[in-house]
Design a protein around this motif. Structure first.
Motif, PDB file in Angstrom:
ATOM      1  N   ASP A   1       0.827  -1.206   0.000  1.00 29.10           N
ATOM      2  CA  ASP A   1       0.000   0.000   0.000  1.00 29.10           C
ATOM      3  C   ASP A   1       0.863   1.259   0.000  1.00 29.10           C
ATOM      4  OD1 ASP A   1       0.857  -0.608   2.589  1.00 29.10           O
ATOM      5  OD2 ASP A   1      -0.869   0.360   3.534  1.00 29.10           O
ATOM      6  N   GLN A  47       1.049   8.688  -6.657  1.00 25.72           N
ATOM      7  CA  GLN A  47       1.318  10.124  -6.516  1.00 25.72           C
ATOM      8  C   GLN A  47       2.319  10.599  -7.567  1.00 25.72           C
ATOM      9  OE1 GLN A  47       1.892  11.495  -2.270  1.00 25.72           O
ATOM     10  NE2 GLN A  47       1.525   9.319  -1.862  1.00 25.72           N
ATOM     11  N   HIS A  71      -3.509   0.222  -5.027  1.00 21.85           N
ATOM     12  CA  HIS A  71      -3.237   1.431  -4.239  1.00 21.85           C
ATOM     13  C   HIS A  71      -2.782   2.578  -5.147  1.00 21.85           C
ATOM     14  CE1 HIS A  71      -3.640  -1.064  -0.654  1.00 21.85           C
ATOM     15  NE2 HIS A  71      -2.843  -1.938  -1.245  1.00 21.85           N
ATOM     16  N   SER A 113       0.852   3.626  -3.262  1.00 22.17           N
ATOM     17  CA  SER A 113       0.415   5.018  -3.106  1.00 22.17           C
ATOM     18  C   SER A 113       1.474   5.997  -3.598  1.00 22.17           C
ATOM     19  CB  SER A 113       0.076   5.293  -1.643  1.00 22.17           C
ATOM     20  OG  SER A 113      -1.032   4.520  -1.235  1.00 22.17           O
ATOM     21  N   ALA A 125      -4.608   6.278  -5.632  1.00 22.83           N
ATOM     22  CA  ALA A 125      -3.857   7.518  -5.410  1.00 22.83           C
ATOM     23  C   ALA A 125      -3.914   8.434  -6.630  1.00 22.83           C
ATOM     24  CB  ALA A 125      -2.407   7.191  -5.059  1.00 22.83           C
TER      25      ALA A 125
END
Length: 446
Positions: free
Chosen positions: A354, A362, A386, A358, A390
């Protein structure tokens, strides 16, 4: 209330969910894959939908977290009047008692739908996954000419950093995750007539089995299994099943036999692009070989320090350097691979998927906001769910088939910069060495 043909699936990760999306779409079903469980109002706004899926992340969750996530989703799906509800697992059956427990899923399902029998179909011949007398065999690299191994001897699966394969007999593997009795419809049983096969299924139930595992060696055998699943659904009203995308393929074949769906063969051909962005959290040696191929074939390949990134996030020095170099390369119309150096770092550290996912999401969103890219690849079964969240992706539909199990998709998002982009979700075991070249090229190489 939906038509009697409506199928829903809940995927244990994003890459696996797009595998089901592809199987149903190829079968002729108008299918959409959502990040979160859609409401009936959302589905009512899509009246032509034949099937839909939810791209979950349960493959990377503990049993307690799975309970909190999956039970409400299954209860909501049960209330929708569906004919089939399929829990989609990886075709290499990635799971353990501690992480991504498929046995836990079956225990929850017994509470929600039961007491009931649960068909289990993992073997997916089109993906190089074969079931013989309860044992699973897997080819090295989906869509390649790799060697076929028994699961517990598969070079990648036996060394998986989270759920290493130590047993190829799926009945024994599952026995560590659930107390439910597991029966078997073996490869020889599939030579029976449809009536005789249904009788064999009932025999296993009479013996006390509540989970029935199906072997399969050839794709054509999925039609027979799918017709049996349809019979079971007719008797039950709603049938809950567990398995790989072979379940979707089997149901699609049965729908074709019944004349409900017509397989779709006419798909658009994606164009070649120069600035493909690949974001990889995969630890697989298959993906590692693909990254090496990319480095030798014109891609800018950039790795960030995963440990540093966990501590400092997007402000980590290595990520800032990666962002600067990636921006320069993409501006110059050069394709880029950004990865967490998973195949190396897994030997010394084990960073949760995760966190890695993430971070990759990003990074992808940051670059997309600046570059307005047409196409991306998310590589890594555990991390992709994940990453997609994101990035603000809310749903996808299949755009075109490329490699079995990993279609090119179109994204839907309330964030305008992510809405409508082409995106591919690649599991760790998918593809030959030139996979990222295929995505850049837009089609298979001649």
């Amino acid at each position: 209330m939906f038509s009697k043909n409506t199928i829903a699936f809940y995927g244990d990760d994003f890459t696996g969910s797009t595998d089901d999306l592809e199987s149903l779409s190829l079968a002729g079903a108008n299918t959409r894959l959502f990040i979160n469980t859609p409401t009936e109002a959302m589905l009512a706004a899509l009246p032509k939908l034949d099937a839909f899926g939810i791209a979950g992340k349960t493959r990377s969750l503990t049993p307690a977290a799975m309970e909190a996530t999956l039970r409400p989703a299954l209860l909501q799906l049960k209330s929708m009047g569906l004919r089939h509800i399929h829990y989609k697992v990886c075709s290499t059956f990635d799971s353990s008692p501690q992480v991504g427990s498929i046995g836990k899923v079956m225990d929850i399902a017994q509470d929600v739908f039961g007491p009931t029998s649960i068909p289990l179909l993992v073997a997916a011949p089109a993906l190089g996954r074969y079931g013989l007398f309860g044992n699973l065999f897997a080819q090295m690299g989906i869509g390649s000419n790799g060697t076929i191994y028994r699961l517990d001897r598969h070079p990648s699966m036996k060394a998986h950093p989270v759920t290493p394969a130590t047993e190829s007999d799926l009945r024994l593997h599952l026995a560590n995750q659930t107390a439910q009795s597991i029966g078997l419809i073996n490869i020889l049983d599939l030579e029976l007539t449809d009536t005789e096969l249904e009788q064999r299924y009932q025999e296993e139930l009479t013996k006390g089995a509540s989970v029935i595992l199906f072997d399969a060696l050839y794709q054509k055998q999925l039609t027979k299994i799918g017709c049996l699943l349809e019979q079971l659904a007719s008797a039950k009203g709603v049938l809950f099943s567990v398995g790989s995308s072979a379940v979707a393929s089997a149901l699609g074949a049965a729908m074709a036999v019944q004349g409900n769906w017509v397989p779709k063969t006419n798909w658009p051909k994606p164009i070649a692009i120069e600035d493909l962005l690949v974001l990889s959290g995969s630890c697989s040696p298959v993906t590692d070989a693909q990254i090496k191929w990319a480095a030798d074939n014109g891609f800018e390949v950039l790795a960030f320090n995963a440990e540093e990134a966990v501590e400092y996030g997007m402000q980590a020095k290595s990520i800032q350097i990666v962002l600067e170099k990636a921006t320069q390369a993409l501006t110059a119309k050069q394709s880029v691979v950004i990865h967490s150096n998973g195949s190396v770092s897994q030997d010394t550290i084990n960073i949760p998927s995760d966190i890695i996912g993430s971070l990759l999401g990003q990074i992808g969103l940051h670059l997309q906001e600046k570059q307005g890219l047409k196409r991306m690849v998310l590589a890594g079964g555990d991390s992709s769910s994940h990453a997609a969240r994101a990035m603000g992706i809310e749903a996808v539909e299949m755009l075109a088939p490329l490699i079995a199990g990993a279609p090119l998709c179109t994204s839907f998002s309330s964030n305008s910069c992510m809405d409508g982009i082409e995106i591919n979700f690649k599991g760790g075991q998918v593809g030959a060495a030139n996979y990222f070249g295929l995505l850049r090229n837009g089609s298979l190489f001649n």
